[in-house]
Design an enzyme around this catalytic site. Structure first.
Site, mmCIF file in Angstrom:
data_model
loop_
_atom_site.group_PDB
_atom_site.id
_atom_site.type_symbol
_atom_site.label_atom_id
_atom_site.label_comp_id
_atom_site.label_asym_id
_atom_site.label_seq_id
_atom_site.Cartn_x
_atom_site.Cartn_y
_atom_site.Cartn_z
ATOM 1 N N ASP A 21 0.894 -0.979 0.000
ATOM 2 C CA ASP A 21 0.000 0.000 0.000
ATOM 3 C C ASP A 21 0.868 0.950 0.000
ATOM 4 O O ASP A 21 1.809 1.083 0.186
ATOM 5 C CB ASP A 21 -0.864 0.400 0.906
ATOM 6 C CG ASP A 21 -2.135 0.291 1.342
ATOM 7 O OD1 ASP A 21 -2.528 0.195 1.162
ATOM 8 O OD2 ASP A 21 -2.810 0.215 1.722
ATOM 9 N N TYR A 508 3.519 -2.538 3.502
ATOM 10 C CA TYR A 508 3.861 -1.251 2.886
ATOM 11 C C TYR A 508 3.055 -0.085 3.467
ATOM 12 O O TYR A 508 2.840 0.914 2.787
ATOM 13 C CB TYR A 508 3.676 -1.313 1.370
ATOM 14 C CG TYR A 508 4.441 -2.425 0.711
ATOM 15 C CD1 TYR A 508 5.756 -2.255 0.295
ATOM 16 C CD2 TYR A 508 3.854 -3.673 0.520
ATOM 17 C CE1 TYR A 508 6.467 -3.288 -0.303
ATOM 18 C CE2 TYR A 508 4.556 -4.715 -0.078
ATOM 19 C CZ TYR A 508 5.860 -4.515 -0.493
ATOM 20 O OH TYR A 508 6.547 -5.539 -1.078
ATOM 21 N N HIS A 509 2.664 -0.213 4.701
ATOM 22 C CA HIS A 509 1.888 0.849 5.340
ATOM 23 C C HIS A 509 2.725 1.556 6.403
ATOM 24 O O HIS A 509 2.239 1.907 7.467
ATOM 25 C CB HIS A 509 0.602 0.276 5.956
ATOM 26 C CG HIS A 509 -0.334 -0.305 4.947
ATOM 27 N ND1 HIS A 509 -1.432 -1.056 5.300
ATOM 28 C CD2 HIS A 509 -0.346 -0.250 3.586
ATOM 29 C CE1 HIS A 509 -2.070 -1.435 4.201
ATOM 30 N NE2 HIS A 509 -1.422 -0.966 3.159
ATOM 31 N N TYR A 510 3.990 1.757 6.094
ATOM 32 C CA TYR A 510 4.873 2.396 7.070
ATOM 33 C C TYR A 510 4.495 3.864 7.249
ATOM 34 O O TYR A 510 4.005 4.526 6.337
ATOM 35 C CB TYR A 510 6.340 2.239 6.669
ATOM 36 C CG TYR A 510 6.657 2.488 5.215
ATOM 37 C CD1 TYR A 510 6.823 3.781 4.739
ATOM 38 C CD2 TYR A 510 6.794 1.432 4.315
ATOM 39 C CE1 TYR A 510 7.115 4.024 3.415
ATOM 40 C CE2 TYR A 510 7.089 1.663 2.979
ATOM 41 C CZ TYR A 510 7.254 2.959 2.532
ATOM 42 O OH TYR A 510 7.540 3.196 1.219
#
Length: 577
Positions: A21, A508-510
């Protein structure tokens, strides 16, 4: 029965990246205001300078251009240059392509987990899995955002880039399995974040073409906005006068040939001209540090001079929602699908799935070569993984006939930090996320995987799994595969907690690094500095909803509207005087 372990391995190579994401239409992308940085004048002036044309930056720029001059500096290229690369069938290939000028830049956290940064106009919405879902009510309330304005900002985004997904066989079976596993009630199709099982939106249209944050620039006033591509910002410039607070007045950026340019605020004496960082959770805190805003001792160690503000919280609070997958080879053909159905549990794990992805062999080799190159810059052991990659047979068929289910831990509560590795603005900094350091995150993973096991074993999903191995058997297979660079702990007794730790991946939501209340105030203004804001996911204390892209685009629109209202009010007062 042969369960095709070699095929499962390639499924994993793809699914490491499934949930990272934003875009194509016949009309989109013909922006006269979009230029290569080589065409920039040596000195230019704008009311607003936005660093980063990504998920937040495009929405913000389009909005501000309605009543101000706006410059967008994007380090990557245009997604319109290769529109088929963003089609749904090319999702994995595009994400795995980490060549020097690709849209995806690989980085490996100090935790030993593969991750990726977007470097393209539209940001992460160009390379993610496309799922669109709004934030939970608590997130909006805690952020102090006006509910009506939030609703309007979401709708503004949705009119341009969001669609209802065409639900087919695999996603329907996944939904049925979630409900059978107790993730209820069924909430149908909705953008809202509601406990239970639902179908959310997607930024892929019915033809499988991706629409991204870059499409939001269609809202822009073409007479007042300029977007420079391949424009790498190296430093934010500040004025310091006597005992007054430092004030941002411009930036230094370079084109792809290394030629430097300066852009300055048009009215440096006005409170209504600003530099705005929208470069994302990795680049925004790093660029603050390179510009002299961050922990003084750390900056001095890397020769950053002068230190503008000693701000120890820059780079702190880094988080990445941990993801753990289960791959299920299917006896039946499955459609190509990314995230459509999602299970929002009461215990804080979100369960998502996709099916039937593929990747080219050459890009897989390129990915491995990139991993080995980056490993040399980390503190991680390289010998065993290097040996494995070099002996890998990449002539195998990589087309998948399988599904993948993942759990994402909400929050998370585990936090890490970001530090400089060098002073090159385009290189990855050193990032530690501390996955599952907090026991509550680990408990969410265990419950989430337990629910996935129930989904796999459900009657509703039975068509898409072989009678054997068991769901537990599928989990065991993954322990032997290089889904990350972490050590494996294989014991005689299966331990779901240890499995979570050993097989963790990124979704991928860092976020974090410039958090509200620590680096920026509630209006996203950098504490202790004038004319500088940060508006992107680096300001978040936690990831919103199941997937953050909807809320990041919304925030760009929301804050653009707020800034414009302040600007108009200020202009009115000036006219009165």
């Amino acid at each position: 029965m042969n369960f095709h372990i070699f095929r499962l391995f390639h499924i994993i190579l793809l699914a490491v990246f499934i949930f990272h994401d934003s875009c194509y239409s016949d009309e989109a992308g013909n922006y006269g205001f979009m230029k290569d940085a080589t065409s920039a004048p040596k000195l230019s002036h704008f009311d607003y300078i936005i660093i980063g044309g990504g998920t937040a930056g495009c929405a913000l720029a389009a909005t501000l251009s309605q009543n101000a001059t706006v410059l967008v500096l994007e380090r990557g290229g245009s997604p319109y240059d290769n529109p088929t690369a963003s089609d749904i069938n090319n999702f994995a290939n595009t994400l795995l392509n980490i060549t020097p000028n690709s849209w995806s830049q690989l980085f490996i956290s100090e935790d030993g987990v593969f991750n990726s940064r977007a470097r393209v106009l539209g940001g992460g919405t160009v390379i993610n899995a496309g799922f669109y879902s709004r934030a939970e009510e608590d997130f909006v309330a805690e952020a102090g955002l006006e509910r009506d304005e939030v609703e309007a900002a979401y709708e503004w985004v949705e009119k341009k880039v969001v669609f209802e997904p065409p639900v087919k066989g695999w996603q329907s079976a996944f939904r049925d399995g979630l409900l059978e596993a107790g993730v209820s009630p069924y909430n149908g199709f909705t953008y809202e974040h509601i406990v239970g099982t639902k179908f959310g939106g997607t930024i892929f249209d019915p033809d499988g073409r991706r629409h991204t944050a870059a499409n939001l620039l269609e809202y822009a006033n073409p007479n007042t906005i300029v977007v420079y591509l391949h424009a790498s910002v190296h430093k934010i410039l500040f004025t310091i006068t006597g005992n007054q607070r430092p004030k941002a007045y411009g930036v230094i950026f370079q084109d792809a040939n290394g030629v430097s340019y300066k852009a300055e605020l048009a009215t440096q004496d006005s409170i209504m001209s600003e530099v705005i960082l929208s470069a994302g959770a990795i680049a925004s805190p790093k660029l603050l540090m390179l510009s002299g805003v961050g922990p003084a001792a750390h900056l001095a160690a890397y020769g950053v001079n002068p230190v503008i503000v000693d701000q120890p919280m820059v780079g702190q609070g880094m988080s990445d929602n941990p993801m753990n997958p289960v791959f299920i080879p299917s006896p039946e053909p499955v459609e190509v699908s990314l995230v459509q159905a999602v299970g929002i549990t009461k215990f804080g794990s979100y369960i998502e799935g996709g099916s039937a992805l593929s990747v080219s062999i050459s890009l897989t080799r390129s990915f491995f070569d990139g991993v080995l190159k980056l490993l040399k810059k980390t503190k991680l052991p390289t010998q065993s993984i290097s040996k494995f990659f070099k002996t890998l047979d990449l002539t195998l068929n990589v087309t998948t006939k399988a599904g993948v289910m993942i759990q994402k831990a909400n929050g998370p509560l585990s936090r890490g930090h970001l530090e400089l590795r060098n002073t090159n603005p385009d290189d990855n900094p050193s990032v530690t996320f501390n996955y599952y350091k907090d026991p509550e995150d680990l408990n969410k993973c265990v419950e989430g995987l337990s629910t996935i096991i129930k989904v796999i074993d459900s009657k509703g999903y039975s068509k898409y799994k072989y009678p054997a191995p068991s769901a537990r058997g599928l989990l065991n297979l993954i322990l032997a595969l290089p889904t990350n660079l972490r050590p494996r702990h294989i014991t005689s007794t299966f331990d779901l907690q240890q499995y979570c730790i050993d097989t963790v991946m990124t979704i991928y939501h860092y976020h974090g690094g410039c958090q509200v209340g620590k680096v920026v105030d509630n209006n996203y203004k950098v504490l202790g500095i004038d004319a500088l804001r940060v508006i992107d996911g680096s300001t978040f204390l936690k990831s919103p909803g199941t997937n953050p892209q909807a809320t990041i685009m919304m925030l760009g629109r929301y804050m653009g509207q707020k800034i414009l209202r302040e600007r108009i009010a200020f202009q009115g007062k000036e006219e009165e005087t």
